[in-house]
Write a protein that holds these residues in place. Structure first.
Motif: not given
Ligand code: AMP
Ligand code: MN
Ligand code: MN
Length: 325
Positions: A296-309
């Protein structure tokens, strides 16, 4: 999505020139919990539009409007507003998905929009994309836009762009730090910037409590050699105990991702009772952008993120599953 075509540049600069000529209301929006690239590219473009003669430029971002301490002296902050007026043209910056724009996403489709971004995970929203997944920062795209608009760099614009570039390249360390990025940095420094002072202010100044908190988060890091994974957590209780604001956790992932035995590093930063903002970094073999998008998140190949429940254990299970796929 690769490079930006000449047609795309012409469409976006044309829309901006028309809006400036009519002195239409232009709203700049960057992503929620803005970092140096989001704020820097937004305020640089805002200052450039002002220099072209636009008087009705506003800048904003969703969520709490208080700025992290490293950004309280940014040039162009006078453009920031909490409750912007309805614009004739919107420009989004450093946001790869509508969800990163909060309620401002509702303006898409209602007013023409220009999208400045550099994420591999860009979803394709907006009318006039200026999206280059090969660009080291949105600030690199913003610098080219400003040049194409014919606005000469001044020190205020340059400082904002420089902060965007150093934020997203890890101070010229990461893979997308091309010769062109160094040439841009040289042009920015020529305006009289003090790179030592900027770097100290943006990255290397934290309250002592943050230093102690870093120690705890690094101390509880878990290495899973069989999964080539290292991870840790920072809870709201941790922040509370050390009397720290959430922004101090930016950069903490850098202390964790050093672990040589891991390919992927994760830091789970609590933002609500059952809600964690997850930072992921890869040494290169794993594509954490793919994992982030799957969750459910996004970013780049080497750096990414999302919000998790859920709990950290539940979220780590989901990450292991997605990494394995
Ligand atoms: P961070 O770990 O916060 O430094 O973010 C690393 C990268 O992941 C940045 O390019 C962010 O834009 C992206 N990112 C982080 N969190 C999210 C999220 N919740 N949704 C989409 N992209 C994110
Ligand atoms: Mn960003
Ligand atoms: Mn960026």
């Amino acid at each position: 999505m690769g490079e930006i075509t000449e047609d795309q540049w012409a469409a976006a600069t044309g829309a901006l020139r028309t809006a400036v000529a009519a002195d239409d209301r232009i709203l700049l929006v960057c992503h929620v919990t803005p970092d140096g690239d989001a704020l820097g590219s937004m305020l640089a473009v805002g200052q450039a539009l002002r220099k072209l003669g636009a008087t009705r430029v506003q800048a904003t971002f969703p969520g709490p409007s208080d700025l992290p301490a490293p950004f309280v002296a940014l040039p162009g902050l006078e453009l920031l507003v909490d409750s912007p007026e309805a614009p004739a043209l919107m420009v989004t910056l450093d946001a790869a998905a509508e969800s990163r724009l909060g309620s401002y996403a509702e303006l898409l489709g209602r007013v023409p929009s220009i999208v400045l971004d550099h994420h591999a995970s860009y979803t394709g929203f907006g009318d006039l994309p200026l999206v280059d997944s090969g660009a080291a920062a949105t600030a690199v795209v913003a610098a080219e836009l400003i040049a194409r608009l014919g606005v000469p760099l001044d020190r205020g614009i340059a400082e904002c762009l420089y902060i965007g570039v150093i934020t997203d390249t890890g101070s010229f360390k990461y893979a997308l730090t091309t010769p062109a990025v160094h040439r841009l940095a040289a042009d920015l420094l020529e305006t009289g910037l003090d790179p030592g002072e900027i770097s100290r202010r943006v990255f290397d100044t934290r309250p002592f409590g943050a230093v102690k908190l870093y120690g705890e988060v690094l101390g509880r890091a878990v290495l899973e050699p069989e999964n080539r994974l290292v991870w840790s957590t920072a809870s709201l209780a941790d922040l509370e105990r050390h009397q720290q604001a959430p922004y101090v956790l930016e950069g903490l992932i850098d202390g964790i991702r050093c672990a040589a035995e891991a390919d992927v590093a994760c830091l789970l930063k609590q933002v609500g009772p059952e809600e964690w903002s997850v930072s992921m970094r890869s040494r290169g073999s794993a594509d954490v952008s793919r994992v982030a998008v799957a969750l459910g998140g996004g970013g780049h190949r080497a750096a990414a993120g999302f919000t998790g429940r859920g709990t950290p254990a539940e979220i780590m299970d989901r990450i292991r599953d997605a990494l394995g796929e």
